[in-house]
Design a protein around this motif. Sequence first.
Motif, PDB file in Angstrom:
ATOM      1  N   TYR A 133       0.856  -1.174   0.000  1.00 43.92           N
ATOM      2  CA  TYR A 133       0.000   0.000   0.000  1.00 43.92           C
ATOM      3  C   TYR A 133       0.898   1.231   0.000  1.00 43.92           C
ATOM      4  O   TYR A 133       1.699   1.419   0.924  1.00 43.92           O
ATOM      5  CB  TYR A 133      -0.874  -0.048   1.252  1.00 43.92           C
ATOM      6  N   VAL A 134       0.778   2.059  -1.035  1.00 45.63           N
ATOM      7  CA  VAL A 134       1.692   3.181  -1.213  1.00 45.63           C
ATOM      8  C   VAL A 134       0.979   4.508  -0.995  1.00 45.63           C
ATOM      9  O   VAL A 134      -0.017   4.800  -1.666  1.00 45.63           O
ATOM     10  CB  VAL A 134       2.306   3.170  -2.634  1.00 45.63           C
ATOM     11  N   GLY A 156       5.558  -6.499  -6.406  1.00 49.81           N
ATOM     12  CA  GLY A 156       4.132  -6.193  -6.379  1.00 49.81           C
ATOM     13  C   GLY A 156       3.870  -4.700  -6.293  1.00 49.81           C
ATOM     14  O   GLY A 156       2.998  -4.164  -6.989  1.00 49.81           O
ATOM     15  N   LEU A 157       4.648  -4.004  -5.465  1.00 44.93           N
ATOM     16  CA  LEU A 157       4.506  -2.562  -5.322  1.00 44.93           C
ATOM     17  C   LEU A 157       4.793  -1.858  -6.644  1.00 44.93           C
ATOM     18  O   LEU A 157       4.019  -0.996  -7.086  1.00 44.93           O
ATOM     19  CB  LEU A 157       5.454  -2.064  -4.236  1.00 44.93           C
ATOM     20  N   GLU A 172      10.447   3.661 -11.859  1.00 45.94           N
ATOM     21  CA  GLU A 172      11.074   3.282 -10.590  1.00 45.94           C
ATOM     22  C   GLU A 172      10.443   4.104  -9.486  1.00 45.94           C
ATOM     23  O   GLU A 172       9.789   5.105  -9.730  1.00 45.94           O
ATOM     24  CB  GLU A 172      12.583   3.538 -10.667  1.00 45.94           C
ATOM     25  N   THR A 173      10.674   3.691  -8.285  1.00 43.57           N
ATOM     26  CA  THR A 173      10.148   4.421  -7.144  1.00 43.57           C
ATOM     27  C   THR A 173      11.223   4.532  -6.075  1.00 43.57           C
ATOM     28  O   THR A 173      12.083   3.673  -5.957  1.00 43.57           O
ATOM     29  CB  THR A 173       8.901   3.716  -6.561  1.00 43.57           C
ATOM     30  N   ASP A 174      11.158   5.595  -5.333  1.00 42.84           N
ATOM     31  CA  ASP A 174      12.046   5.749  -4.187  1.00 42.84           C
ATOM     32  C   ASP A 174      11.248   5.583  -2.902  1.00 42.84           C
ATOM     33  O   ASP A 174      11.560   6.175  -1.878  1.00 42.84           O
ATOM     34  CB  ASP A 174      12.779   7.087  -4.238  1.00 42.84           C
ATOM     35  N   VAL A 219      -2.544   3.833  -2.781  1.00 37.98           N
ATOM     36  CA  VAL A 219      -2.873   2.854  -3.819  1.00 37.98           C
ATOM     37  C   VAL A 219      -2.189   1.548  -3.467  1.00 37.98           C
ATOM     38  O   VAL A 219      -1.126   1.520  -2.859  1.00 37.98           O
ATOM     39  CB  VAL A 219      -2.453   3.327  -5.228  1.00 37.98           C
ATOM     40  N   GLY A 220      -2.829   0.475  -3.851  1.00 39.97           N
ATOM     41  CA  GLY A 220      -2.244  -0.817  -3.561  1.00 39.97           C
ATOM     42  C   GLY A 220      -3.029  -1.918  -4.223  1.00 39.97           C
ATOM     43  O   GLY A 220      -4.034  -1.673  -4.886  1.00 39.97           O
ATOM     44  N   GLY A 221      -2.550  -3.108  -4.030  1.00 41.34           N
ATOM     45  CA  GLY A 221      -3.224  -4.261  -4.597  1.00 41.34           C
ATOM     46  C   GLY A 221      -2.549  -5.538  -4.159  1.00 41.34           C
ATOM     47  O   GLY A 221      -1.517  -5.527  -3.483  1.00 41.34           O
TER      48      GLY A 221
END
Length: 160
Positions: A64-65, A120-121, A134-136, A94-96
């Motif tokens: 969950y972000v 998954g994220l 990409e994400t930090d 948001v998530g899943g």
Amino acid sequence: MSPVHGEMVLCSRRRDLPDQWLPERGFYKLTEGQFWEALGRLEPVWCLRSTAETETSLKQWIPYVLIRSREGRLAVYPRRGGEARLHGSWSLGVGGHINPTDDSKPAGDAAGWGQLFWNGLRRELREEFPGVAETDARFLGLIHESVSEVGRVHIGAVFL
């Protein structure tokens, strides 16, 4: 993917999770290392989502972000989409579900669990925000509630 079409989701047995991870309503802060270490002692359970949605002996894992602007504001939105039980609610992130396609390394140790969650994220972010490469994001802890029908069968790993 609709749960009636055979989607498999990552779960843990509720009885195997530490009690402090499962407050009636709340957030449990722990480090990412503590989280992976604890999960590394658990056996991952892949279950049909249609079964897991009503099976309270299992907890479905949701990366969950929380999305924060440069100004420090968090994004919120009204729920719509595939989960009718959440319509009319507001969401802060948001998530899943984590699916077998996220499994590049077998879970069962801390590194395997970590890889599953990060894959998954990233997939969820790409689905919600096409073009995000990409994400930090950083891990914050766990969110759980056992009051609602949805909460009784899910647990969220919260990232910012």
